[in-house]
Motif scaffolding. Sequence first.
Motif, short mmCIF file in Angstrom:
data_model
loop_
_atom_site.label_atom_id
_atom_site.label_comp_id
_atom_site.label_asym_id
_atom_site.label_seq_id
_atom_site.Cartn_x
_atom_site.Cartn_y
_atom_site.Cartn_z
N ASP A 138 0.83 -1.22 0.00
CA ASP A 138 0.00 0.00 0.00
C ASP A 138 0.85 1.27 0.00
O ASP A 138 0.75 2.09 0.90
N PRO A 139 1.70 1.46 -1.02
CA PRO A 139 2.61 2.60 -1.01
C PRO A 139 1.90 3.95 -1.00
O PRO A 139 2.49 4.95 -0.59
N GLY A 140 0.66 3.99 -1.44
CA GLY A 140 -0.07 5.25 -1.47
C GLY A 140 -0.74 5.60 -0.16
O GLY A 140 -1.40 6.64 -0.07
N ALA A 141 -0.56 4.76 0.86
CA ALA A 141 -1.27 4.98 2.13
C ALA A 141 -0.68 6.10 2.97
O ALA A 141 -1.31 6.54 3.94
N VAL A 142 0.50 6.56 2.65
CA VAL A 142 1.10 7.66 3.40
C VAL A 142 1.18 8.89 2.49
O VAL A 142 1.69 8.82 1.37
N PRO A 143 0.65 10.03 2.93
CA PRO A 143 0.74 11.24 2.10
C PRO A 143 2.15 11.80 2.11
O PRO A 143 2.91 11.63 3.07
N LEU A 144 2.50 12.49 1.03
CA LEU A 144 3.81 13.13 0.92
C LEU A 144 3.75 14.61 1.29
O LEU A 144 4.80 15.27 1.31
N ASP A 145 2.56 15.11 1.60
CA ASP A 145 2.39 16.54 1.86
C ASP A 145 3.30 17.07 2.94
O ASP A 145 3.72 18.24 2.91
N GLY A 146 3.60 16.25 3.94
CA GLY A 146 4.42 16.71 5.05
C GLY A 146 5.90 16.76 4.76
O GLY A 146 6.68 17.27 5.58
N VAL A 147 6.31 16.25 3.59
CA VAL A 147 7.73 16.28 3.22
C VAL A 147 8.04 17.67 2.67
O VAL A 147 7.64 18.01 1.55
N VAL A 148 8.75 18.46 3.45
CA VAL A 148 9.04 19.84 3.07
C VAL A 148 10.43 20.01 2.46
O VAL A 148 10.77 21.09 1.98
N GLY A 149 11.23 18.95 2.50
CA GLY A 149 12.56 19.05 1.94
C GLY A 149 13.19 17.68 1.72
O GLY A 149 12.81 16.70 2.36
N THR A 150 14.14 17.63 0.78
CA THR A 150 14.95 16.42 0.60
C THR A 150 16.41 16.82 0.49
O THR A 150 16.76 17.86 -0.09
#
Length: 251
Positions: A138-150
């Motif tokens: 279920d790779p889509g089960a976690v949102p990426l919105d909280g990733v503010v930087g890489t």
Amino acid sequence: MQTLSQRWSMLEPDVTVVGPDDDRPRPAVILFHGCGGLRGHLPKYAAAAKAAGWRAFIVDSYAPRGWSRQFAMAIVCTGVLLHGSQRAGDVLAALHGVSQRPDVDASKIVLAGWSHGGWGIMEAMSSDRAAGRLGVADPGAVPLDGVVGTWLAYPYVGIGAFNRMRPWRHCPKTVAVISRTDHLTTVRNAERVHDMVRNCGADVETWIADGTHSFDEPMTAPPMRYHPELAAEAERRFVALLNDVAVAPGV
């Protein structure tokens, strides 16, 4: 196939947590090692994050799988097992697990990867997260919105990274470190890849360091060579990224 929760349950016992001794929700940086496994430089970056008021989570992808450094060097570094698309499952699982902690501000997370770890982050940012992709159910089960930087330290973008030119689906502020004498890629190839990321709307800062691949790792394994001055500059830029994307509570 594991779910994200199951993968996190597998990884979590071997995750090293570094941060201020309190329970305040703080921004978090999740660190992913290179193909040679967890080495002495990542704790230095984690300590620098702590000093900046962040929580740091160093994810060991090998210990939970029962893999030694020697095994990883022979099997992962040669591309036999755990390609970047599969490592992305660890990235998403760690994001899932860390985001649920009450002492973490899930809206302010940075993903940081070195070499193979950077490859995994890039796959997580660009892939179609349909069910069963990236080695998890279920790779889509976690949102990426909280990733503010890489933070991408000499990420692997060589010929084995088939999807390196695939546009990112989530485009946070990025610092990309290119090693001028990297034996795994040319500067031109690395710049081309990072330009693609920039074209998706990400604020991408590239730094060409006058060193080899893994120049910040305190070891010498030709053609790789440790460069303490460049390592210090990399740590400074790492902390600058953290400070640019989030204001952490005082320590």
